[in-house]
Design an enzyme around this catalytic site. Structure first.
Site, mmCIF file in Angstrom:
data_model
loop_
_atom_site.group_PDB
_atom_site.id
_atom_site.type_symbol
_atom_site.label_atom_id
_atom_site.label_comp_id
_atom_site.label_asym_id
_atom_site.label_seq_id
_atom_site.Cartn_x
_atom_site.Cartn_y
_atom_site.Cartn_z
ATOM 1 N N SER A 1 0.832 -1.186 0.000
ATOM 2 C CA SER A 1 0.000 0.000 0.000
ATOM 3 C C SER A 1 0.880 1.254 0.000
ATOM 4 C CB SER A 1 -0.962 -0.036 1.184
ATOM 5 O OG SER A 1 -1.928 0.977 1.094
ATOM 6 N N GLU B 1 -9.195 -3.857 -5.136
ATOM 7 C CA GLU B 1 -8.510 -2.802 -4.378
ATOM 8 C C GLU B 1 -9.461 -1.698 -3.917
ATOM 9 O OE1 GLU B 1 -5.543 -2.729 -3.304
ATOM 10 O OE2 GLU B 1 -4.271 -3.986 -4.549
ATOM 11 N N HIS C 1 -8.268 -4.613 -0.505
ATOM 12 C CA HIS C 1 -6.951 -4.010 -0.341
ATOM 13 C C HIS C 1 -6.312 -4.491 0.962
ATOM 14 C CE1 HIS C 1 -3.860 -0.933 -0.652
ATOM 15 N NE2 HIS C 1 -4.104 -0.601 0.599
#
Length: 571
Positions: free
Chosen positions: A233, A359, A492
């Protein structure tokens, strides 16, 4: 860019007590300068935790570049993690229900409990195989945590998992993780910040930690010439930006990159964040100061923290159009990241990159009140592409239709449609911020350096493709732990469990750190990516077919268009 799966946070919280209670087998020591650091051991790994790598960014050092430590002295105890840097509080504008309750509990309750924070936070951690002597020259893997550039710390992640697996594979590594300033403390934006040359302080902190590694890692048995930077991330975005910094010159600080859910992102000049700077200046009553930046250095911490907490966070309506994130500052980033990629200002090193399939689902929870096509169009034109033409917005809407069977979580048919537009928004967000930038990066670097690409697929997201026994297993093991996971698909951060589990990705990571190639003794053969043959390795939760090779061509037209749009409309 949240930086960890919600499921991972829950598992960490449930296991925290037993982990802290584990006794140390020995008391290892390490000599740095004139100091003898005392660590901890479990018999297989030695850990040296909470080592300062820069002077505390407090007082007049607040909002300044990191400053090197004085030489170490004494006998410091390095048996516990240092506090994380100040965390931005989340405010959740969501309707009541399991989704809101789960996020609020995990992020604002569990996360804050296991992640104490302080402005004095620039510390790092080193994990080594037990018995490794200075000068052993083991490859080094450096973990950069995620958290949307707003939250995050090192104590959630057990580097011992990586080191133990590396020992089992016969490819031992040294693991390092560092704290860095986040939110406004690390990514303050505005003209004043640009003029002072103090933008992207969080990235500068990471760079300072990499310099520390060059100076000291040999004492731990690591090889400073064999450093791989790895993140998820915001951490993966950080890896990418280190590859773009300094004209692509790594300064010998690292030789490879491993990125999970993060690439050079569609952001512009640091002055794009001026309104957030002005808001904090107003809230801290610094508006009348002749030097507002110096005033911000002097205001009480609690006053500044309260002002930062009132700025938009990850779960504000604007979601991934973040207030605090890396932007072109003229120093660390000489231009917008994607422009630097187009210019070829990229470190010529091998890298691995990839994304989770869904995501955008986590971040689409911020827009559950957006329920019509007109509102979707207005949402994206307001927060993400404000200078786009109406024709461009219309094209986005065509490429990402309102048909819920086309949205994210993908391949779930009519299921998981929390609102009429949720899956559509999730699809656009996931591609705009994660999937399309990754593909753009790969296409630009194809044939110039060795690259590998992966995809994390949540195979249990659709009941229609699973037997009843498989779904019963899934709901027993996963769904009861965190009810929102089935709704969000391959959300995510879910790939963190594939590597810190440990899982299949752990082995590929360790292989890459050792050999600059993810292939090794385990797993299936992972082919390199090229535009001529865009092969992608899929990691899934399918018990029977967890690894597979496919092609990275899905949603080709849609991603190509959002890339063009983001290049013209950087955040």
């Amino acid at each position: 860019m949240l930086g960890r799966s919600l499921l991972h946070l829950l598992i960490v919280a449930l296991q925290l007590g037993s982990a802290l209670a584990a006794p140390a087998a020995t008391t290892p020591t390490i000599r740095l300068d004139s100091a003898t650091f005392q660590g901890t051991s479990d018999g297989t790994t030695n850990k040296f935790l909470g080592i300062p790598f820069a002077k505390p960014p407090t007082g007049d050092l607040r909002f300044r570049l990191p400053v090197s430590n004085d030489p170490y002295t004494g006998t410091p105890v390095a048996t516990s993690y240092g506090p994380a840097c100040p965390q931005q509080e989340f405010k959740l504008p969501l309707p009541d229900g399991v989704v809101t309750d789960a996020i609020d509990f995990l992020v604002n309750k569990v996360y804050n409990v296991i992640t104490p924070s302080s402005e004095d936070c620039l510390t790092l951690n080193v994990v080594t195989p037990t018995g490794v002597a200075a000068g052993s020259k083991l490859p080094v893997v450096v973990w950069i945590f995620g958290g949307g550039f707003e939250i995050g710390g090192t104590n959630i992640y057990d580097g011992g998992v990586i080191v133990k697996r590396s020992i089992q594979l016969g490819e031992p590594v040294v693991y390092v993780s560092m704290n860095y300033r986040v939110s406004a403390f690390g990514f303050l934006a505005g003209q004043q910040v640009k003029d002072a040359g103090v933008g992207n302080l969080g990235l500068q902190d990471q760079r300072q930690a990499l310099r520390w590694i060059q100076k000291y890692i040999a004492a731990f048995g690591g090889d400073p010439t064999k450093v791989t930077i790895w993140g998820e991330s915001a951490g993966a975005i950080s890896v990418a930006l280190h590859m773009l910094a300094n004209g692509g010159n790594t300064e010998g600080l690292f030789r490879g990159g491993f990125m999970q859910s993060g690439s050079p992102i569609p952001v512009g000049d640091i002055t794009h964040g001026q309104k957030y700077y002005d808001d904090i200046v107003t809230r801290t009553k610094c508006s009348g100061a002749s030097d507002t930046l110096q005033c911000l250095r002097q205001v009480p911490y609690n006053t500044l923290k309260a002002a930062v907490d009132d700025s938009p966070g990850l779960f504000a309506p604007q979601s991934l159009s973040l207030a605090w994130l890396p932007r072109a500052d003229g120093v660390f980033l000489r231009d917008a990241p994607q422009s630097l990629v187009s210019q070829g200002s990229v470190a010529n090193i091998p890298f691995v990159t990839g994304d989770c399939d869904d995501e955008g689902t986590l971040f689409a929870l911020s827009s559950l009140n957006v329920t019509t096509s007109a509102q979707v169009a207005n949402y994206f034109s307001t927060y993400f592409v404000p200078t786009a033409s109406s024709a461009d917005i219309d094209n986005i809407m065509k490429l990402y239709p309102s048909d819920i069977t086309k949205g994210s979580p993908f391949d779930t048919g009519i299921f998981n449609a929390i609102t009429p537009q949720f899956k559509r928004i999730a699809a656009i967000l996931g591609d705009l911020v994660f999937q399309a930038p990754r593909r753009f990066f790969l296409e630009q670097r194809s044939g110039k350096q060795n690259t590998w690409v992966f995809r994390k697929w949540f195979s249990f997201a659709s009941a229609a493709t699973k037997t009843s026994s498989e779904m019963d297993f899934y709901h027993t093991i996963v769904s009861k732990k965190l009810k929102i996971v089935p709704i969000l698909g391959s959300l995510h951060g879910s790939d963190i469990l594939n590597v810190y589990g440990p899982g299949d990705m752990t082995d590929y990571l360790i292989n890459f750190v050792n050999n600059l190639d993810p292939n090794g003794k385990t797993g299936i053969s992972w082919p390199k990516y090229t535009t001529a043959s865009p092969q992608i390795l899929t990691f899934s939760d399918d018990l029977f077919n967890p690894l597979a090779i496919s092609t990275d061509t899905y949603r080709k037209d849609a991603m190509s268009f959002v890339t063009t749009l983001s290049l013209a409309n950087p955040i």
